[in-house]
Enzyme design. Structure first.
Site, PDB file in Angstrom:
ATOM      1  N   ASP A   1       0.888  -1.163   0.000  1.00 58.24           N
ATOM      2  CA  ASP A   1       0.000   0.000   0.000  1.00 58.24           C
ATOM      3  C   ASP A   1       0.921   1.207   0.000  1.00 58.24           C
ATOM      4  O   ASP A   1       1.511   1.537   1.027  1.00 58.24           O
ATOM      5  CB  ASP A   1      -0.897  -0.009   1.239  1.00 58.24           C
ATOM      6  CG  ASP A   1      -1.823   1.190   1.302  1.00 58.24           C
ATOM      7  OD1 ASP A   1      -2.235   1.690   0.237  1.00 58.24           O
ATOM      8  OD2 ASP A   1      -2.131   1.629   2.425  1.00 58.24           O
TER       9      ASP A   1
ATOM     10  N   GLU B   1      -0.796  -1.468  -4.965  1.00 63.36           N
ATOM     11  CA  GLU B   1      -2.052  -0.776  -5.231  1.00 63.36           C
ATOM     12  C   GLU B   1      -1.775   0.469  -6.066  1.00 63.36           C
ATOM     13  O   GLU B   1      -0.829   1.210  -5.794  1.00 63.36           O
ATOM     14  CB  GLU B   1      -2.741  -0.383  -3.927  1.00 63.36           C
ATOM     15  CG  GLU B   1      -4.133   0.162  -4.158  1.00 63.36           C
ATOM     16  CD  GLU B   1      -4.898   0.354  -2.861  1.00 63.36           C
ATOM     17  OE1 GLU B   1      -6.012  -0.176  -2.771  1.00 63.36           O
ATOM     18  OE2 GLU B   1      -4.383   1.026  -1.961  1.00 63.36           O
TER      19      GLU B   1
ATOM     20  N   ASP C   1      -2.771   0.645   7.097  1.00 61.56           N
ATOM     21  CA  ASP C   1      -1.873   0.523   5.939  1.00 61.56           C
ATOM     22  C   ASP C   1      -1.423  -0.931   5.754  1.00 61.56           C
ATOM     23  O   ASP C   1      -1.315  -1.422   4.626  1.00 61.56           O
ATOM     24  CB  ASP C   1      -0.652   1.430   6.098  1.00 61.56           C
ATOM     25  CG  ASP C   1      -1.038   2.879   6.286  1.00 61.56           C
ATOM     26  OD1 ASP C   1      -1.506   3.492   5.313  1.00 61.56           O
ATOM     27  OD2 ASP C   1      -0.877   3.388   7.406  1.00 61.56           O
TER      28      ASP C   1
END
Length: 174
Positions: free
Chosen positions: A18, A78, A151
């Site tokens: 992330d 991502e 996260d």
């Protein structure tokens, strides 16, 4: 999931990321014929007191260390979702660029997923709420609690997304 070069392997290590520049979430899972197994999750942090170039160098160093520690067979990152703060978006994009280069150098198998794809892969609903995705991470990996911080949970979600859809997803690097 089977890759041509991995035929016959009993397990595949997937590193989910992330991206960020202050906090980068990471999640490591193992995919076997028996299913998915949690390995590790956490965050890589850079201090706000440092300049952006120094923080980007820290991201590179910390990501390289992470990759060498877990030696993933695939890295799933991502894609960015831009909100109204363009300045923050640019900084995150710069850090994400460092992450992508590091993934290619250290692993060579890089995959990217949009937030919509991650939500869809975990919940079956592309517009799922964050809590729903976190609950599914917990359930799919057989964890007692939802991973913290957010996260890390988000990074695990990206890794699970890849584990469930990666064999059908075109690799960024052929």
């Amino acid at each position: 999931m089977r890759y041509a070069a991995d035929r016959g392997r009993q397990k595949i290590i997937i590193l989910g990321i992330d991206p960020g520049y202050a906090t980068i979430g990471y999640g490591v899972i193992e995919k076997t014929n028996a299913g998915l197994k949690y390995v590790a999750a956490g965050t890589l942090d850079t201090p706000a007191s440092e300049s952006i170039p120094v923080r980007l160098a820290m991201v590179d160093e910390k990501m390289s260390d992470l990759m060498r520690k877990f030696r993933p067979d695939a890295v799933a990152v991502e894609e960015l979702f831009f909100n109204t703060n363009v300045t923050t978006g640019i900084k995150v994009a710069q850090a994400r660029g460092v992450i992508l280069v590091c993934a290619i150098k250290e692993c060579g198998r890089l995959y990217e997923y949009t937030p919509l794809q991650v939500k869809l892969a975990l919940t079956g609903v592309g517009r799922a709420e964050k809590k729903q995705v976190q609950y599914m991470v917990k359930a799919v990996l057989g964890l007692k609690e939802i991973p913290k911080p957010d996260d890390a949970a988000d990074a695990l979600a990206v890794a699970v997304c890849h584990a469930n859809t990666g064999e059908y997803k075109h690799r960024v690097l052929n």
